[in-house]
Design an enzyme around this catalytic site. Structure first.
Site, mmCIF file in Angstrom:
data_model
loop_
_atom_site.group_PDB
_atom_site.id
_atom_site.type_symbol
_atom_site.label_atom_id
_atom_site.label_comp_id
_atom_site.label_asym_id
_atom_site.label_seq_id
_atom_site.Cartn_x
_atom_site.Cartn_y
_atom_site.Cartn_z
ATOM 1 N N GLU A 10 -73.182 -51.487 8.902
ATOM 2 C CA GLU A 10 -74.423 -51.047 9.986
ATOM 3 C C GLU A 10 -75.241 -50.374 10.170
ATOM 4 O O GLU A 10 -76.504 -50.198 9.936
ATOM 5 C CB GLU A 10 -73.146 -50.033 10.563
ATOM 6 C CG GLU A 10 -72.241 -50.840 11.901
ATOM 7 C CD GLU A 10 -73.020 -51.004 13.315
ATOM 8 O OE1 GLU A 10 -74.108 -51.445 12.923
ATOM 9 O OE2 GLU A 10 -72.473 -51.315 14.597
ATOM 10 N N THR B 244 -85.621 -48.980 17.282
ATOM 11 C CA THR B 244 -84.493 -47.561 17.007
ATOM 12 C C THR B 244 -85.073 -46.705 17.264
ATOM 13 O O THR B 244 -84.625 -45.545 17.429
ATOM 14 C CB THR B 244 -83.637 -48.584 15.931
ATOM 15 O OG1 THR B 244 -83.068 -49.488 15.434
ATOM 16 C CG2 THR B 244 -82.494 -47.511 15.808
#
Lengths: 311, 311
Positions: free
Chosen positions: B131, B184
């Site tokens: 991740e 992001t």
């Protein structure tokens, strides 16, 4: 209604905030609380006829029990009046819900005498009017556990919504009340107005896991959830030897230790009465020889809340 | 181990944050997810041998599934290597846990092939390394529901502790994924660093009541808990027609609507499949004629999580 009816009640002390649950969580005590007698009277209105234990105002509009009772009868408009006798055991300003016990007691008792026209949420609503006299704002974090019993979460104040959470069987509280005064204004002023996102995340993760721990009777998770990085670091400065008490109680195997309400009382939660009593001894040891008067209590978390003793 | 063994798995999409539970809550989807085949190989190490669906790197150290798998074998030091085939269905950057599905998939599959030496928390720990490749920081709020299934609460990252919460039977999710890119960095930069105490109290009261609602299967309480006054007002600005979607879905009887992860997908929770499907139609109606491509999904909240389809 011709004949006088009366009801004798026990109105318990309570612990609010409970570490991570600032302003929303609370739980109810069993071994410490006030007693009250409320009786009907042909003379309408509310009269406080006796106060024992502490020096509190008899004027209805200055006494929290009087104000909450008045709020109820303003709504109900009963044909009778009520006389209230207050046998106060919870010291005002102790941080274990003294004003909440008074405010809840009178409305609970009147509701009993009148055949229970109101539910617990409505009673809390009336009692909040009394609480506001003591704390200058309406809140329910001590009233909710006093009236509902057990562990409570104030989901919202407007509209008032209270959740009763399950309580594991072996959950005991120990309280130490150092007999010092913390001014409400000071306890409020010391609170931060803003918290960091990281602190916030920690806090809501702990509240979520605490609720899960209560549902699953997971004492170890309860222990890992009883943290408060937001309020305790500030308010604990107002409580003498707080950190020493916290350290000593956790070394006894307590699940968690924090400030009860806005203090100065400190609460500990433990699994089992024997740990709770060992915690009490550890607390006393810290305060002995420190020239501060104090009292301690050990109590099962009280699942029932306020109740009629004898009617 | 002489003969090649292989396992075929389904790795589900997930919704993290879930309105009030920023950074801690998540739930698992059933009808959207990736498939992967992982097989042992006499040649040690991790090789990604096939990627279908989206254009992703084959280099082990650049692919999230490769990085998480590498973290696992660095710890396990098995005598064999692994080949990974990725059949990607969750679009990267959609906000429904695309990277988490990849990161979880490889470690789950290798664990199956090796006789399950690791528990789910350990698998999550390895997957967090993957991740981190996608999001520049280790987090678990999509991994936890992918690996544990159902509704999860990330109690803490260090040490990693994940709570699996109960899921009411009739809980359905509807997702709309507008095919736009949210960077992001932008989704992060737009977050406030500080929140007011009042917002914080509201948030942890909602997280506590949401956990209680899941335990008591109280859909109405779930509805009253699915609010986010902290993150949504900021991030929703990056999602076209968010407020319109929210209004339309709530009018269909949805329990709550919010941003899935950091967006751009929007999730809705509903009681029952028919409401979830009506919500889907309402969502589509908002986006049709708006020259934005989109996809929608309806899925039961998946209690099981990642699983072997055929081994």
């Amino acid at each position: 209604m011709n004949s006088t009816k009366e009801v004798y009640i026990f109105s318990p002390g309570t612990v609010s905030n409970v570490s991570c649950g600032f302003d929303v969580l609370g739980f109810c005590l069993e071994t410490v609380g006030d007693k009250m007698v409320v009786r009907t009277s042909p003379q309408k209105g509310i009269r406080i006829t006796k106060i024992e234990g502490f020096d509190l105002p008899f004027e209805t509009d200055k006494n929290v029990a009087g104000v909450s009772a008045q709020a109820l009868i303003d709504d109900l408009k009963p044909d009778v009046g009520f006389e209230i006798e207050i046998y106060k055991h919870i010291k005002p300003g102790s941080g274990i819900g003294s004003s909440a016990a008074s405010a809840a007691g009178s409305v609970f008792a009147i509701n009993e005498l009148m055949g229970k026209p109101y539910d617990k949420t409505q009673l809390t609503q009336f009692a909040m009017k009394g609480e506001a006299v003591a704390s200058q704002s309406e809140h329910a974090d001590n009233l909710a556990p006093a009236i509902f019993g057990g562990f409570t979460l104030v989901k919202s104040l407007s509209p008032l919504e209270i959740l009763k959470l399950p309580v594991p069987d072996e959950l005991y509280a120990t309280i130490i009340h150092p007999q010092i005064e913390i001014k409400t204004a000071e306890a409020r002023a010391i609170l931060p107005k803003m918290v960091s996102m990281q602190q916030g995340i920690l806090q809501w993760s702990n509240v979520g896991s605490l609720v899960h721990a209560l549902h699953t009777e997971d004492y170890e998770l309860l222990k890992r959830s009883l943290h408060d990085a937001i309020v305790e670091p500030h308010r604990s400065q107002l409580i003498p030897h707080f950190n020493e008490i916290k350290k000593a109680t956790l070394e006894c195997g307590a699940l968690g230790t924090g400030i009860s309400g806005s203090g100065p009382s400190i609460f500990t939660l433990s699994k089992g009465e024997s740990t709770a009593k060992a915690v009490e001894q550890a607390m006393r040891k810290v305060y002995e020889n420190k020239s501060i008067d104090f009292e301690t209590y050990v109590s099962k978390v009280n699942p029932e809340g306020i109740k009629v003793i004898n009617s």
